[in-house]
Design an enzyme around this catalytic site. Structure first.
Site, PDB file in Angstrom:
ATOM      1  N   GLN A 261      -7.129 -14.423 -16.863  1.00  0.00           N
ATOM      2  CA  GLN A 261      -6.077 -13.239 -16.261  1.00  0.00           C
ATOM      3  C   GLN A 261      -4.802 -13.674 -17.299  1.00  0.00           C
ATOM      4  O   GLN A 261      -4.149 -12.787 -17.615  1.00  0.00           O
ATOM      5  CB  GLN A 261      -5.659 -13.679 -15.022  1.00  0.00           C
TER       6      GLN A 261
ATOM      7  N   HIS B 298      -3.992 -11.402 -20.298  1.00  0.00           N
ATOM      8  CA  HIS B 298      -3.736  -9.639 -20.020  1.00  0.00           C
ATOM      9  C   HIS B 298      -2.153  -9.516 -20.690  1.00  0.00           C
ATOM     10  O   HIS B 298      -2.031  -8.701 -21.302  1.00  0.00           O
ATOM     11  CB  HIS B 298      -3.606  -9.610 -18.581  1.00  0.00           C
TER      12      HIS B 298
ATOM     13  N   GLU C 251      -4.282 -11.054  -5.802  1.00  0.00           N
ATOM     14  CA  GLU C 251      -5.239 -10.047  -6.392  1.00  0.00           C
ATOM     15  C   GLU C 251      -6.540 -10.206  -6.465  1.00  0.00           C
ATOM     16  O   GLU C 251      -7.530  -9.830  -6.159  1.00  0.00           O
ATOM     17  CB  GLU C 251      -4.738  -9.492  -7.671  1.00  0.00           C
ATOM     18  N   HIS C 252      -6.620 -11.417  -7.211  1.00  0.00           N
ATOM     19  CA  HIS C 252      -8.193 -12.113  -7.311  1.00  0.00           C
ATOM     20  C   HIS C 252      -8.187 -13.438  -6.739  1.00  0.00           C
ATOM     21  O   HIS C 252      -7.248 -14.222  -7.367  1.00  0.00           O
ATOM     22  CB  HIS C 252      -8.543 -12.108  -8.905  1.00  0.00           C
TER      23      HIS C 252
ATOM     24  N   ASP D 260     -14.476  -7.523 -13.112  1.00  0.00           N
ATOM     25  CA  ASP D 260     -13.479  -6.725 -14.020  1.00  0.00           C
ATOM     26  C   ASP D 260     -14.498  -5.574 -14.332  1.00  0.00           C
ATOM     27  O   ASP D 260     -14.032  -4.438 -14.760  1.00  0.00           O
ATOM     28  CB  ASP D 260     -12.942  -7.298 -15.121  1.00  0.00           C
TER      29      ASP D 260
ATOM     30  N   HIS E 268       7.830  22.653  24.112  1.00  0.00           N
ATOM     31  CA  HIS E 268       6.581  21.851  24.189  1.00  0.00           C
ATOM     32  C   HIS E 268       5.881  22.035  25.586  1.00  0.00           C
ATOM     33  O   HIS E 268       4.783  22.314  25.734  1.00  0.00           O
ATOM     34  CB  HIS E 268       6.856  20.406  23.737  1.00  0.00           C
TER      35      HIS E 268
END
Lengths: 432, 432
Positions: free
Chosen positions: B259, B262, B327-328, B361, B420
């Site tokens: 990660q 990235h 996230e992971h 991934d 109504h």
């Protein structure tokens, strides 16, 4: 009179496109004000929240009294009329029953390569429910926003409701009690949204905020999005009625006006295959407007944004409906199921001549928080899934990683992400 | 070195809170630029889009050549390596298989009062998929964004990808072919988002836009939200690894770096119950950083945002995981299922020692578009449901409206909405 369009006439395509492009959002720009309020609430917590409440709602509260106690809720419940409580109970039970059917199933399986895969749903841990005070304090909205969270299994449901000049509608508290709300605070405006999103010394922050509000509340929700989740930002209400000649014009007129009375930017549209019926419905609207308590508002909406469209045949309504993508769609025709099956975009569909939209606002069971302003093309009414989220699960062992890992290495190398490739390859025994 | 925290130490709570509150978003303010681009695209259509493409991508296109032809896609496919195509095919088939299991069921039933109720899912009609060009052109992202739309049944999937200086990665086109993309345009930036949202003379508008992009693309998606739907705005990538002492430190280090490579604002966190293992993993990271092609980026991420947290026992990791809401999440422990069952907030969970995050991934099957920046508390990874929407259905007849209608009338009157109430009462024979 509202505009009239004839789908068979020359120039209809252009007229209809202009009608679709019309923007009913007369929003004021409140971005700067809201940014300041949120930033002070974030920095100062309770002190800022109490100060804004004094200023905007003319109520002096303390960190202690801003919370509505269980005894106060019980007292409010006891103060409501028996008929009203009974009606709320009917609504709550029916909403709960419909929403229970929305509870999703996860899954897990082992695939042919030996990889274990799964998907798991879980409830959001804490939800904030914004409830408007004063004139627009609707107990039905409390039920519609809180019940799906309760059904989803959200353990903590926090409601904020402003009490301008100290006034709080007892039916709103009764609805909160029926819907399983776990905390209630006498707060409103952007400051309430800030307190829910960031937390204060007294109020623990939530993970998601839902519920309707004025322009300040809507903008505050936009600004805190990311820190917390939010539901969609609702636009003015809409109804689209598709009706053939075999309807009572008075019934259809009543339905058109049930949305028009919401606000002067609401929109009511009738599509019919019979020009005489169009005239009769228009005349019925005029008669009812004259005696309606909220007739002035309804008339503004009807004359400014209302429309009557005639089509050669009922099936010709289908592409128009899909482009309008109405919040509420009534199909007052002989075979509403057949027509409904052809339609892709609509928040809620009311089938047949005995299903006025208003029955869905209160007691039918489906949610009345629905996508407006053509957003039914890509979004849905509020539901149980809005209070849950998914986690996916993957488990490889050495053998299954040996089968699928090499393709991952190939793609990671192709994308120039060597550390990705290495984290797989090292386990395949060829990357260490 | 990344920060080290000990959950057993005094002051940990405050340190952890500060860690959670850290903002890794070093976004530039591009609001004004994007507003101008969108407004020109809306007004001028093709001419504006082509002009911005000349300016930003240094490519001269026409209304005709901006579209990638089927022959060009086939030629690109043929130009890719056989290994890469085979890997993409493995990935596409596995992603499709996992996502097919997400297809939802609607329901319909008649309740005890005789009211027919239902919920119906339908696919969004047209989806736009933004694909970054140049360096960050990832074929895996094309699969992950387009396959769920294809599985959902979206009839029209429109991809835009910029071709700076005319360069277009053939693997991106090959992935688009495998994923069932129906139209491709050589466009990028805010102008591509504008073309998808508003349409031009050449490009019909879509209903929802998904896919990653730079700050301009993210801001453009924010600004067109409402006109179209959008997916979430992705923040920098994250991984949280929970590992006991029985792991190979090199494997865990490789995962942390997968990660970190990235971007310099990515975040890798290790939680372990063994201080010696923490040291060993930290040392392994240093060794691997020295030889990693993207080592400079990964080092910045690791030193600035990385963290190693020691806990007294593995179960003590659970509340920390739920607050980080990663996230992971990798659970490299002896009994990952038991630990996983206790966790509420995580986008994707990777179980056991042989499941590196990178396998998810590319080829495992679940989506790699996942909630970042703690948003897994309230949101989910991309899935089939993101390309579908619900309509609810209600049908009463005279008898069933007679049973539930009176409660609706009571609540409408209580809320001061007489039109109504009247639309129901008129059908009960007491409101005409």
């Amino acid at each position: 009179m509202p505009r009239r369009m004839d789908a068979g006439a020359t120039g209809f395509a252009a007229d209809f496109a202009a009608f679709l492009a019309e923007d009913r959002d007369n929003g004021v720009d409140v971005m700067g004000v809201v940014r300041d309020v949120l930033s002070r609430v974030r920095d100062e917590g309770d002190a800022a929240v109490l100060d804004y409440t004094r200023k905007f709602d003319r109520v002096s509260l303390t960190a202690e009294t801003m919370r509505v106690t269980a005894a106060e809720v019980d007292a409010a419940f006891a103060a409501c009329g028996a008929d009203e409580i009974a009606a709320l109970e009917v609504a709550a039970a029916r909403i709960e029953s419909f929403h229970r059917r929305q509870l999703p199933d996860g899954f897990s399986y082992t695939d042919p390569e030996g990889v274990e895969l799964g998907l798991r749903w879980s409830a959001v841990e804490a939800v904030g429910l914004y409830v408007p005070g004063g004139l627009a304090a609707y107990p039905s909205s409390v039920l519609m926003n809180a019940m799906p969270a309760k059904v989803a299994g959200v353990p903590r449901i926090v409601m904020t409701v402003p009490t301008p000049d100290g006034v709080l509608n007892p039916l709103v508290l009764a609805a909160a009690k029926l819907a399983g709300v776990t905390e209630i605070y006498r707060l409103g405006g952007a400051q309430a949204v800030g307190a829910l999103a960031y937390g204060t010394q007294t109020i623990r922050p939530v993970d998601k905020i839902v519920g309707p509000g004025n322009a300040y509340v809507a903008e505050a929700k936009r600004q805190v999005f990311g820190t917390v989740g939010i539901d969609s930002i609702a636009g003015p209400s809409e109804i689209l009625v598709v009706a053939d000649r075999d309807n009572d014009p008075d019934w259809i007129a009543a339905d058109l006006l049930s949305q028009a009375e919401h606000s002067d930017d609401a929109q009511s549209v009738l599509i019919t295959d019979d020009a005489d019926f169009a005239d009769a419905a228009a005349a019925a609207v005029e008669r009812q407007l004259a005696v309606l308590p909220r007739g002035a508002i309804a008339r503004q909406s009807w004359e400014k944004y209302g429309a009557i469209i005639t089509v050669p045949a009922l099936d010709d309504a289908v592409p128009l409906v899909d482009q309008i993508a109405p919040e509420h769609l009534e199909l007052a025709v002989a075979d509403p199921e057949a027509l409904s099956a052809k339609i892709r975009n609509a928040g809620a569909i009311f089938l047949g001549r005995h299903t006025p939209e208003a029955v869905g606002d209160y007691v039918a069971g489906p949610n009345h928080v629905l996508p407006t302003s053509r957003t039914a093309r890509f979004s849905s009414g509020l539901g149980v899934l809005d209070f849950m989220k998914r986690s996916t699960l993957i488990r490889c062992d050495a053998a299954s990683l040996g089968r699928i890992g090499p393709a991952a290495v190939t793609l990671a190398v192709a994308e120039g992400l060597d550390a990705h490739a290495r984290s797989v390859a090292i386990r395949l025994g060829n990357g260490g």
